[in-house]
Each structure stands twice: as C-alpha cells, then as structure tokens.
Write an enzyme that holds these catalytic residues in place. Structure first.
Site, PDB file in Angstrom:
ATOM      1  N   TYR A   1      -1.510  -1.086  10.226  1.00 54.24           N
ATOM      2  CA  TYR A   1      -1.809  -1.340   8.652  1.00 54.24           C
ATOM      3  C   TYR A   1      -0.598  -0.890   7.926  1.00 54.24           C
ATOM      4  O   TYR A   1       0.016  -1.484   7.154  1.00 54.24           O
ATOM      5  CB  TYR A   1      -3.004  -0.652   8.336  1.00 54.24           C
ATOM      6  CG  TYR A   1      -3.352  -0.774   6.770  1.00 54.24           C
ATOM      7  CD1 TYR A   1      -3.825  -1.925   6.269  1.00 54.24           C
ATOM      8  CD2 TYR A   1      -3.000   0.289   5.892  1.00 54.24           C
ATOM      9  CE1 TYR A   1      -4.146  -1.872   4.739  1.00 54.24           C
ATOM     10  CE2 TYR A   1      -3.277   0.090   4.501  1.00 54.24           C
ATOM     11  CZ  TYR A   1      -3.740  -0.965   4.030  1.00 54.24           C
ATOM     12  OH  TYR A   1      -3.910  -1.005   2.525  1.00 54.24           O
TER      13      TYR A   1
ATOM     14  N   SER B   1       0.793  -1.224   0.121  1.00 58.70           N
ATOM     15  CA  SER B   1      -0.057  -0.300  -0.039  1.00 58.70           C
ATOM     16  C   SER B   1       1.003   1.278   0.083  1.00 58.70           C
ATOM     17  O   SER B   1       1.743   1.222   0.429  1.00 58.70           O
ATOM     18  CB  SER B   1      -0.945   0.072   1.296  1.00 58.70           C
ATOM     19  OG  SER B   1      -1.394   1.317   1.506  1.00 58.70           O
TER      20      SER B   1
HETATM   21  N1  LIG Z   1      -8.716   0.081  -1.805  1.00 57.83           N
HETATM   22  C1  LIG Z   1      -7.392   0.682  -1.898  1.00 57.83           C
HETATM   23  O1  LIG Z   1      -7.587   1.909  -2.157  1.00 57.83           O
HETATM   24  C2  LIG Z   1      -6.333   0.102  -1.425  1.00 57.83           C
HETATM   25  C3  LIG Z   1      -5.127   0.941  -1.412  1.00 57.83           C
HETATM   26  C4  LIG Z   1      -3.825   0.384  -0.999  1.00 57.83           C
HETATM   27  C5  LIG Z   1      -3.812  -1.122  -0.607  1.00 57.83           C
HETATM   28  N2  LIG Z   1      -4.933  -1.778  -0.848  1.00 57.83           N
HETATM   29  C6  LIG Z   1      -4.713  -2.993  -0.608  1.00 57.83           C
HETATM   30  O2  LIG Z   1      -5.364  -4.174  -1.526  1.00 57.83           O
HETATM   31  C7  LIG Z   1      -5.764  -5.373  -0.956  1.00 57.83           C
HETATM   32  C8  LIG Z   1      -7.368  -5.366  -1.415  1.00 57.83           C
HETATM   33  O3  LIG Z   1      -7.812  -4.232  -0.926  1.00 57.83           O
HETATM   34  P1  LIG Z   1      -9.546  -3.943  -1.403  1.00 57.83           P
HETATM   35  O4  LIG Z   1      -9.761  -2.703  -1.095  1.00 57.83           O
HETATM   36  O5  LIG Z   1      -9.931  -4.940  -2.409  1.00 57.83           O
HETATM   37  O6  LIG Z   1     -10.155  -4.511   0.167  1.00 57.83           O
HETATM   38  P2  LIG Z   1     -11.645  -5.060   0.645  1.00 57.83           P
HETATM   39  O7  LIG Z   1     -12.600  -4.597  -0.588  1.00 57.83           O
HETATM   40  O8  LIG Z   1     -11.786  -4.491   1.863  1.00 57.83           O
HETATM   41  O9  LIG Z   1     -11.519  -6.629   0.255  1.00 57.83           O
HETATM   42  C9  LIG Z   1     -10.551  -7.274   1.287  1.00 57.83           C
HETATM   43  C10 LIG Z   1     -10.580  -8.792   0.751  1.00 57.83           C
HETATM   44  O10 LIG Z   1      -9.682  -9.548   2.050  1.00 57.83           O
HETATM   45  C11 LIG Z   1     -10.613 -10.607   2.469  1.00 57.83           C
HETATM   46  N3  LIG Z   1     -10.363 -10.804   4.002  1.00 57.83           N
HETATM   47  C12 LIG Z   1     -10.049  -9.707   4.662  1.00 57.83           C
HETATM   48  N4  LIG Z   1      -9.982 -10.338   5.982  1.00 57.83           N
HETATM   49  C13 LIG Z   1      -9.762 -11.698   5.844  1.00 57.83           C
HETATM   50  C14 LIG Z   1      -9.561 -12.665   6.639  1.00 57.83           C
HETATM   51  N5  LIG Z   1      -9.038 -12.581   7.969  1.00 57.83           N
HETATM   52  N6  LIG Z   1      -9.207 -14.002   6.016  1.00 57.83           N
HETATM   53  C15 LIG Z   1      -9.552 -14.111   4.595  1.00 57.83           C
HETATM   54  N7  LIG Z   1      -9.886 -13.089   3.913  1.00 57.83           N
HETATM   55  C16 LIG Z   1      -9.956 -11.985   4.463  1.00 57.83           C
HETATM   56  C17 LIG Z   1     -12.036 -10.050   2.317  1.00 57.83           C
HETATM   57  O11 LIG Z   1     -12.741 -11.012   2.104  1.00 57.83           O
HETATM   58  P3  LIG Z   1     -13.768 -11.867   3.198  1.00 57.83           P
HETATM   59  O12 LIG Z   1     -14.702 -10.668   3.900  1.00 57.83           O
HETATM   60  O13 LIG Z   1     -14.957 -12.785   2.790  1.00 57.83           O
HETATM   61  O14 LIG Z   1     -12.972 -12.444   3.937  1.00 57.83           O
HETATM   62  C18 LIG Z   1     -12.093  -9.293   1.100  1.00 57.83           C
HETATM   63  O15 LIG Z   1     -12.125 -10.225  -0.156  1.00 57.83           O
HETATM   64  C19 LIG Z   1      -5.614  -5.277   0.719  1.00 57.83           C
HETATM   65  O16 LIG Z   1      -4.404  -5.925   0.981  1.00 57.83           O
HETATM   66  C20 LIG Z   1      -5.475  -3.545   0.945  1.00 57.83           C
HETATM   67  O17 LIG Z   1      -4.627  -3.463   1.891  1.00 57.83           O
HETATM   68  C21 LIG Z   1      -6.150  -1.200  -1.224  1.00 57.83           C
END
Ligand SMILES: NC(=O)c1ccc[n+]([C@@H]2O[C@H](COP(=O)([O-])OP(=O)(O)OC[C@H]3O[C@@H](n4cnc5c(N)ncnc54)[C@H](OP(=O)(O)O)[C@@H]3O)[C@@H](O)[C@H]2O)c1
Length: 249
Positions: A161, A147
């Site tokens: 985080y 991130s």
């Molecule tokens: N969106 C952004 O702007 C952004 C920016 C920087 C980095 N990121 C990184 O990109 C990645 C994806 O982000 P996103 O925004 O798509 O996140 P999101 O929409 O919150 O989705 C997170 C995913 O992780 C799964 N998850 C969460 N806790 C879990 C656990 N304990 N065991 C198994 N699965 C788990 C969730 O599925 P379930 O709820 O079904 O478990 C979901 O599919 C993350 O690593 C995040 O830190 C995102």
C-alpha cells in the site's frame, strides 16, 4: 440545450463509501454530474440524483475491465459534448494480515503486491490516459488520492500500500509535467487518519498525539478535492496537499 448538457462532469472511483461517498455528495451539491465507479451495484437508496444511472460497475483490479469501463465512460460523456471536467482517482485497497496487522516487505505475497499496484497505481494512469481527450476538451483536472503512508512507515498500512501510494505521488508530478501543456492540471491529496472503514482498530490512539487531536472527517477531504477541481485552484498543479491534522510535523 437541456440542463443535463451544460453541467460540469466528474468521474470518481470508489464512491460507494468513505471519502468517495462524501466527495460525490460535495460535487452533487454544487450541481455537477457525477459518474461513479466501483465494484458493487449502486444502493437503491442512493442519496444523490441519477446515482444508479451514472454508476459504472468495474473491478479496477482487472486491467481488461478498466479498459471496458473507459469505453463506457467515454460513451456516456457524449451527452456532455465529450467533455470531462474532473477525474478523481480515489479507490484504493490496503490489505492487512488476518489478525489486522501490517503486511511488511518480507511477507507480502507477490499476488497481493500486484493487485494493490493495479488498483492503487495502474488504474489511475489507465483512466487518465483513456479519458485524456475528454479532459482536454473541458480543460479539466485530475486529483489522485495518495496517503500519509506514502512518505513514512505506518503502523497499520502495509508495504505494498505504502509503495503504491508513493508511486502515485510521483506519478502525479510526472503527469502534471506531461498533461499541463494540454491545459490539464494534476494534483494529489494525501489524507492522514480519516474516519472511514479503511482504518484499523487502534487508530484512535494515534490521533491522541497529533496536533489537532482527532480523526479527520470525510467531508473535510471532499472539500479539498472540490477546491482542487474548481476554478479557485486554476494555477495549482503538481502539488500534493496533506490533510492530516498536522500528523507529520
Ligand atoms: N481513510 C483514511 O484514513 C485514508 C488515509 C489515507 C489515504 N486514504 C485513501 O483514500 C482513498 C479512499 O479511502 P477510504 O478510506 O474512503 O476507503 P474505503 O472506505 O475502503 O473505500 C474504498 C472505495 O474503493 C472502492 N474499491 C476498492 N477496491 C476496488 C476495486 N477493485 N475496483 C473498484 N473499486 C474499488 C470501494 O468500492 P467497492 O467495494 O464497491 O468496490 C470503495 O468505494 C483510498 O485511496 C485510500 O487509500 C484513506
């Protein structure tokens, strides 16, 4: 041989929404078999073929459950000659205070810190080590999702985080060094503000001042993950690609 035996296979964590969801769609479109992992059962109206059969329900916050999932994934890969072409460690958690504000280094409870590191940092290395033989067999690659918060203080992302993502970035470098001689490439992608549920209210304000003046789309992140797992990136390892519209220039 049946068609199922010759497809490339990816294991992707956190596929149920956001960046993970777009990534599954991208790889499925290219004809890959996608094995997904997250805490929830798969939606019945899954938009890609074999979604429910190729889904593994796992809580990455529970180390024992991760061990069980590794055994289950290895078993399922036997259909593919025990080969794994890509592992994408995408699942991540970013806890906030009740009012949505940032959890800082003074007030983050230790249990939160431990959960965040287990999901965001320990699960990726547990999966990579557990699936090492299968990755070697396919000369596959790994992508860790870090991130923008891993390299600078962010107004909404908390300390646990940010530090877990910084550690994952450093782990990517270490893994590239150690896995490379076995033919496995290891890279990271560092998204900025991507339009998903993880974003806090007010993020629209942040993007008003970045060079590209908009949020990123999940498909734009999925494209880079796909590129890193493809033959087009065959000499790329140990890198971290920033996908952030120029936010940190
Ligand atoms: N969106 C952004 O702007 C952004 C920016 C920087 C980095 N990121 C990184 O990109 C990645 C994806 O982000 P996103 O925004 O798509 O996140 P999101 O929409 O919150 O989705 C997170 C995913 O992780 C799964 N998850 C969460 N806790 C879990 C656990 N304990 N065991 C198994 N699965 C788990 C969730 O599925 P379930 O709820 O079904 O478990 C979901 O599919 C993350 O690593 C995040 O830190 C995102």
């Amino acid at each position: 041989m049946t068609e199922a035996d010759t497809r490339k296979t990816i294991v992707l964590t956190g596929a149920s929404r956001g960046i993970g969801h777009a990534t599954v769609k991208r790889f499925s479109r290219e004809g890959w078999r996608v094995i997904t992992c997250s805490r929830q059962d798969f939606a019945e109206n899954c938009p890609w073929p074999a979604g429910p059969e190729d889904h593994i329900k796992v809580d990455l916050a529970d180390p024992e459950d991760v061990g069980r999932a590794v055994a289950e994934i290895r078993h399922r890969l036997l259909d593919q000659g025990g080969k794994l072409h890509a592992l994408v460690n995408n699942a991540g958690i970013s806890p906030k205070l009740k009012d949505g504000s940032r959890m800082n280094s003074l007030d983050t409870p230790m249990h939160v810190w431990r959960d965040v590191f287990q999901v965001n940092f320990f699960a990726p290395i547990m999966l990579a080590r557990g699936l090492f033989k299968e990755l070697v067999a396919a000369q596959g690659s790994i992508v860790n999702v870090t991130s923008i918060a891993g390299t600078r203080v962010h107004p909404f992302a908390g300390t646990s985080y940010a530090t877990s993502k910084a550690a994952l970035g450093s782990l990517t470098r270490e893994m590239a060094h150690d896995f490379g001689p076995h033919g496995i490439r290891v890279n990271a992608i560092a998204p900025g503000e991507i339009d998903t549920a993880i974003l806090s209210p007010g993020t629209d304000k942040i993007v008003e001042t970045i060079p590209l003046r908009r949020l990123g789309a999940t498909s734009e992140v999925a494209d880079i993950i796909y590129f890193l797992c493809s033959g087009q990136a065959s000499y790329v390892t140990g890198s971290e690609i920033h996908i952030n519209g120029g936010q940190h220039v």
